[in-house]
Structure formats: C-alpha cells, structure tokens
Motif scaffolding. Structure first.
Motif, PDB file in Angstrom:
ATOM      1  N   ASN A  11     -18.296  -0.491   1.210  1.00 24.89           N
ATOM      2  CA  ASN A  11     -17.430  -1.608   0.804  1.00 24.89           C
ATOM      3  C   ASN A  11     -17.721  -2.050  -0.630  1.00 24.89           C
ATOM      4  N   SER A  12     -18.519  -1.285  -1.337  1.00 31.47           N
ATOM      5  CA  SER A  12     -18.860  -1.616  -2.719  1.00 31.47           C
ATOM      6  C   SER A  12     -17.649  -1.438  -3.635  1.00 31.47           C
ATOM      7  N   ASP A  13     -17.480  -2.362  -4.570  1.00 33.58           N
ATOM      8  CA  ASP A  13     -16.369  -2.264  -5.526  1.00 33.58           C
ATOM      9  C   ASP A  13     -16.620  -1.173  -6.562  1.00 33.58           C
ATOM     10  N   HIS A  14     -17.876  -0.881  -6.826  1.00 33.04           N
ATOM     11  CA  HIS A  14     -18.237   0.133  -7.825  1.00 33.04           C
ATOM     12  C   HIS A  14     -19.122   1.170  -7.139  1.00 33.04           C
ATOM     13  N   SER A  15     -18.501   2.265  -6.718  1.00 34.34           N
ATOM     14  CA  SER A  15     -19.218   3.262  -5.931  1.00 34.34           C
ATOM     15  C   SER A  15     -18.987   4.660  -6.481  1.00 34.34           C
ATOM     16  N   THR A  16     -20.080   5.411  -6.648  1.00 38.40           N
ATOM     17  CA  THR A  16     -19.941   6.807  -7.067  1.00 38.40           C
ATOM     18  C   THR A  16     -19.414   7.673  -5.925  1.00 38.40           C
ATOM     19  N   ASN A  17     -19.484   7.180  -4.694  1.00 40.34           N
ATOM     20  CA  ASN A  17     -18.872   7.901  -3.585  1.00 40.34           C
ATOM     21  C   ASN A  17     -17.352   7.831  -3.678  1.00 40.34           C
ATOM     22  N   ARG A  18     -16.834   6.704  -4.097  1.00 39.62           N
ATOM     23  CA  ARG A  18     -15.401   6.605  -4.354  1.00 39.62           C
ATOM     24  C   ARG A  18     -15.011   7.539  -5.492  1.00 39.62           C
ATOM     25  N   MET A  19     -15.814   7.563  -6.532  1.00 36.09           N
ATOM     26  CA  MET A  19     -15.555   8.459  -7.665  1.00 36.09           C
ATOM     27  C   MET A  19     -15.564   9.916  -7.231  1.00 36.09           C
ATOM     28  N   LEU A  20     -16.488  10.264  -6.338  1.00 34.51           N
ATOM     29  CA  LEU A  20     -16.569  11.635  -5.853  1.00 34.51           C
ATOM     30  C   LEU A  20     -15.297  12.014  -5.092  1.00 34.51           C
ATOM     31  N   LEU A  21     -14.834  11.132  -4.232  1.00 35.33           N
ATOM     32  CA  LEU A  21     -13.607  11.417  -3.477  1.00 35.33           C
ATOM     33  C   LEU A  21     -12.392  11.476  -4.395  1.00 35.33           C
ATOM     34  N   GLN A  22     -12.368  10.626  -5.411  1.00 36.26           N
ATOM     35  CA  GLN A  22     -11.254  10.665  -6.368  1.00 36.26           C
ATOM     36  C   GLN A  22     -11.272  11.963  -7.170  1.00 36.26           C
ATOM     37  N   PHE A  23     -12.470  12.450  -7.479  1.00 32.78           N
ATOM     38  CA  PHE A  23     -12.578  13.750  -8.142  1.00 32.78           C
ATOM     39  C   PHE A  23     -12.067  14.861  -7.224  1.00 32.78           C
ATOM     40  N   ILE A  24     -12.476  14.824  -5.957  1.00 30.42           N
ATOM     41  CA  ILE A  24     -12.013  15.807  -4.985  1.00 30.42           C
ATOM     42  C   ILE A  24     -10.490  15.759  -4.862  1.00 30.42           C
ATOM     43  N   GLN A  25      -9.952  14.563  -4.796  1.00 31.08           N
ATOM     44  CA  GLN A  25      -8.494  14.385  -4.695  1.00 31.08           C
ATOM     45  C   GLN A  25      -7.775  15.046  -5.871  1.00 31.08           C
ATOM     46  N   LYS A  26      -8.282  14.833  -7.062  1.00 31.59           N
ATOM     47  CA  LYS A  26      -7.646  15.375  -8.263  1.00 31.59           C
ATOM     48  C   LYS A  26      -7.895  16.873  -8.409  1.00 31.59           C
ATOM     49  N   PHE A  28      -8.529  19.184  -6.237  1.00 26.22           N
ATOM     50  CA  PHE A  28      -7.907  20.059  -5.240  1.00 26.22           C
ATOM     51  C   PHE A  28      -6.458  19.663  -4.949  1.00 26.22           C
ATOM     52  N   SER A  29      -5.821  19.005  -5.898  1.00 26.05           N
ATOM     53  CA  SER A  29      -4.463  18.494  -5.672  1.00 26.05           C
ATOM     54  C   SER A  29      -3.440  19.602  -5.442  1.00 26.05           C
ATOM     55  N   ASN A  30      -3.735  20.801  -5.931  1.00 30.57           N
ATOM     56  CA  ASN A  30      -2.811  21.922  -5.723  1.00 30.57           C
ATOM     57  C   ASN A  30      -3.081  22.661  -4.412  1.00 30.57           C
ATOM     58  N   GLN A  31      -4.122  22.215  -3.677  1.00 27.94           N
ATOM     59  CA  GLN A  31      -4.474  22.873  -2.418  1.00 27.94           C
ATOM     60  C   GLN A  31      -4.246  21.990  -1.198  1.00 27.94           C
ATOM     61  N   ALA A  32      -4.285  20.676  -1.398  1.00 35.45           N
ATOM     62  CA  ALA A  32      -4.149  19.757  -0.272  1.00 35.45           C
ATOM     63  C   ALA A  32      -3.669  18.400  -0.770  1.00 35.45           C
ATOM     64  N   GLN A  33      -3.019  17.689   0.117  1.00 34.51           N
ATOM     65  CA  GLN A  33      -2.609  16.315  -0.173  1.00 34.51           C
ATOM     66  C   GLN A  33      -3.715  15.391   0.335  1.00 34.51           C
ATOM     67  N   GLU A 164     -18.793  24.224  -8.522  1.00 31.51           N
ATOM     68  CA  GLU A 164     -18.659  25.522  -7.870  1.00 31.51           C
ATOM     69  C   GLU A 164     -19.018  25.424  -6.390  1.00 31.51           C
ATOM     70  N   LYS A 165     -20.075  24.689  -6.089  1.00 25.44           N
ATOM     71  CA  LYS A 165     -20.464  24.510  -4.688  1.00 25.44           C
ATOM     72  C   LYS A 165     -19.388  23.744  -3.933  1.00 25.44           C
ATOM     73  N   LEU A 166     -18.876  22.682  -4.551  1.00 28.08           N
ATOM     74  CA  LEU A 166     -17.839  21.880  -3.915  1.00 28.08           C
ATOM     75  C   LEU A 166     -16.588  22.714  -3.649  1.00 28.08           C
ATOM     76  N   GLU A 167     -16.245  23.584  -4.574  1.00 25.13           N
ATOM     77  CA  GLU A 167     -15.085  24.461  -4.386  1.00 25.13           C
ATOM     78  C   GLU A 167     -15.293  25.392  -3.196  1.00 25.13           C
ATOM     79  N   GLY A 168     -16.501  25.916  -3.060  1.00 23.88           N
ATOM     80  CA  GLY A 168     -16.800  26.781  -1.934  1.00 23.88           C
ATOM     81  C   GLY A 168     -16.728  26.037  -0.612  1.00 23.88           C
ATOM     82  N   LEU A 169     -17.284  24.833  -0.588  1.00 18.76           N
ATOM     83  CA  LEU A 169     -17.260  24.031   0.631  1.00 18.76           C
ATOM     84  C   LEU A 169     -15.841  23.631   0.998  1.00 18.76           C
ATOM     85  N   PHE A 170     -15.037  23.302  -0.007  1.00 17.81           N
ATOM     86  CA  PHE A 170     -13.663  22.897   0.275  1.00 17.81           C
ATOM     87  C   PHE A 170     -12.856  24.077   0.814  1.00 17.81           C
TER      88      PHE A 170
END
Length: 202
Positions: A11-26, A28-33, A164-170
């Motif tokens: 519930n933190s307003d400033h979270s690197t976990n939110r940033m991580l998910l936003q990075f994942i969203q952007k 892999f945008s051509n692979q998933a919604q 690269e690791k994140l791409e493999g996991l995704f």
C-alpha cells in the motif's frame, strides 16, 4: 493476446515493486495485455458475517477471475509479505475464490541484497491455502535487489542480465498459463472444496 493482472503487493505510495510491474507492463506490451492493479484502497479485512464484500474487493476479484494469469510483486517486511497484501488475499478468499487454479508468477523488489526471497517463499505458502488454491509457477521467483538503484530515469531496469532473466521467466509464464488453463478437469471440484472449507470443522 493474454490478459494478465499485475498485483502491486503493497500500500506504499512510492514502491519499487510498483515500478517493477510497470516495467513489466511496458516491456512485454507486445506479448500480453497487462493491467497493474493496486490494493492500497482496500478496507481492513473484518470478516463480515453476511459476507457482503466491499465493491473494491468485488471489482478486484472480477479482474483476477477474468485474467489468464496474475503476477504478484511483493516487498519484504520482517521476513514476510506486507500486511496490506495479506489483507487483500484475506478478502479474495472470503466467499469469493478467484485464485482457485489461477496461474501466478511471483516477483519482488527490495532495497537490500536478498530481493524479497523470504517474502516470496511466504507468499507461495499463502497462495497454497485451501481457500486460495492458486497454481504458482515453480522455480520462477524474480528477485530484484538494491531496487532503489535498479531503475534509470525512464523507469527502465538498468541491469541487462536482470532484463534477460525476466524475459526468460515471462516466456516460461506464457507457457505455464497455457498448460495450467488446460488443467480444468478438477476446477469445479477445487472451487467447491474452497467454498466449503472451514477451519472450525477441522
């Protein structure tokens, strides 16, 4: 194109976990919604006797129910997941069961060296509870350590090996969703068991 919910596990307003998910969203945008979803506005779980759930909980449950999979990104507090994430999962297993047989991938970012490894282990235990019964992708945790220094000014990950690791996991998660969503023979029974489970009757 698959629909994935990225659940911000804090519930933190400033979270690197939110940033991580936003990075994942952007990234892999051509692979998933991918829709990044918050839990910070959920009320405190109070186990209402009439099981009348807040609208915000019902809306979140519907998003998860309709998704092909869920990515949960959690920080680590005291070797565990945050209370706000436990709160959300409590709501999402009380009279509603959107996580039953749902493919889940865990990620986590932390300021220290371990990258929320113990929190992710705890999260897996929670998601295996009788009322949740999620299907968590095995051997797949993504650990982002020293997360305050992990992103550039454009909110992109700096370390190419991490990307690269994140791409493999995704890519593995895409396959995991395909396989898991075919394993539906016992889904109705699993959901019925989750609905009828009671700790008082043990």
């Amino acid at each position: 194109m698959k629909k994935i919910i990225g659940l911000v596990g804090t519930n933190s307003d400033h979270s690197t976990n939110r940033m991580l998910l936003q990075f994942i969203q952007k990234h892999f945008s051509n692979q998933a919604q991918i829709e990044v979803v918050e839990i910070k506005d959920l009320p405190l779980f109070n186990k209402p006797e009439n099981k009348q759930l807040p609208v915000s909980v019902q809306e979140l449950a519907k998003k998860i129910e309709d998704a092909d999979g869920v990515i949960i990104s959690t920080p680590e507090y005291d070797h565990s997941v945050p209370a706000s994430l436990i709160n959300a999962l409590n709501w999402l297993s009380y009279g509603i069961f959107p996580f039953v047989d749902k493919p889940v991938m865990t990620t986590g970012a932390s300021y220290g060296t371990l990258g929320s490894s113990r929190a992710q282990m705890h999260l897996r235990q929670i998601l295996d509870a009788p009322e949740l019964k999620a299907r968590v992708m095995p051997s797949s945790e993504f650990l982002l350590s020293h997360s305050l220094q992990a992103f550039n000014e454009d909110a992109g990950l700096i370390d190419f090996e991490q990307i690269e690791k994140l791409e493999g996991l995704f890519e593995d998660f895409q396959i995991f969703m395909d396989i898991t969503n075919q394993l539906k023979s016992a889904h109705a029974i699993n959901k019925k068991e989750a609905e009828s489970f009671s700790w008082e009757n043990l």
